[in-house]
Design an enzyme around this catalytic site. Structure first.
Site, short mmCIF file in Angstrom:
data_model
loop_
_atom_site.label_atom_id
_atom_site.label_comp_id
_atom_site.label_asym_id
_atom_site.label_seq_id
_atom_site.Cartn_x
_atom_site.Cartn_y
_atom_site.Cartn_z
CG PHE A 103 -2.10 -0.91 1.07
CD1 PHE A 103 -3.26 -0.49 0.44
CD2 PHE A 103 -2.03 -2.20 1.54
CE1 PHE A 103 -4.33 -1.34 0.28
CE2 PHE A 103 -3.10 -3.07 1.39
CZ PHE A 103 -4.26 -2.62 0.76
CG HIS A 135 10.29 -8.20 3.36
ND1 HIS A 135 10.50 -8.44 2.02
CD2 HIS A 135 9.34 -7.24 3.44
CE1 HIS A 135 9.70 -7.65 1.31
NE2 HIS A 135 8.99 -6.92 2.15
CE LYS A 139 6.46 -10.46 3.02
NZ LYS A 139 5.24 -9.65 2.88
#
Length: 239
Positions: A103, A135, A139
């Site tokens: 996002f 990451h 994750k």
């Protein structure tokens, strides 16, 4: 705006803080210990739901939102095989659904840069291409959903790459995606084009979860009152 947060891990908490600071009211915070709040009587009080859970639970959580007639913004990755079915149900029930692998506004602009660069490199077979994503160790999926979006965009133009693997590969038709899990990295994605005479590299590096959370709130604000299936390209008017 009244928000239901489905999933209250680190991302849910970051969304909570940003939404509250913007004057929204988080009326439900649903985690593994409060799954009963997913029933229609509770969800139906919200203007929008934001879902960040696990690949195993996302499908049913989104269906619960549809049943409660609540628009849902979903950021869970790792369940792409179920997305076509969810989108069809959304349209059939005249609900609202927005899914994104990321996002962050910066990442969504990076997606557009990736597509354009892939178009330019499509006719340059002297360049090999590979990807890397980094990451944090919590994750749950590898490669990341963002990396898979980037890979799909790239292969749509660079058609000499017909599939990807989550490891090193020297096969000319394979796009290698290297996944690294290093704390506290919130997310770095790199695409490398390499040739004997030069390299071209594009990278997006997130400094915190704030960008992801802020984008999810923007998406929730945007989807309120709408019906249909959407992406962040719609939210950001990226055409």
């Amino acid at each position: 705006m009244k928000i239901a947060l489905i999933g209250y891990g680190k991302m849910g908490q970051a969304i909570d803080a940003i939404a509250t600071a913007k004057g929204h009211e988080v009326i439900l915070r649903i985690d593994l210990n409060s799954k009963h709040l997913l029933e229609k009587e509770h969800l139906g009080q919200a203007d929008v739901a934001i879902e960040f859970t696990t690949p195993e639970t996302a499908y049913h959580n989104v269906l619960k939102c549809f049943d409660a007639n609540v628009p849902v913004v979903c950021g869970t990755t790792g369940w792409l095989d179920k997305l076509p079915e969810i989108k069809a149900i959304c349209l059939e029930k005249k609900q609202a659904f927005l899914h994104a692998t990321n996002f962050s506004i910066g990442v969504n602009i990076f997606f557009e840069v990736n597509k354009k660069l892939a178009e330019l490199m499509a006719g340059q077979p002297q360049y090999g291409v590979s990807m890397e994503e980094i990451h944090h160790t919590h994750k749950k999926d590898a490669p990341s959903g963002t990396a898979l979006t980037l890979a799909e965009q790239l292969m749509a133009s660079v058609t000499r790459k017909t599939s990807w693997v989550n490891e090193e590969s020297n096969q000319p038709e394979i796009l290698p995606i290297i996944s690294k899990r290093i704390d506290p990295a919130p997310g770095t994605h790199t695409i490398n084009y390499t040739s004997p005479i030069d390299d071209i590299t594009i990278t997006h590096t997130a400094h915190s979860r704030e960008g992801f959370a802020a984008g999810a709130v923007v998406a929730a604000e945007w989807i309120k009152g709408k019906t249909g299936v959407f992406t962040m390209r719609d939210v950001l008017n990226l055409g």
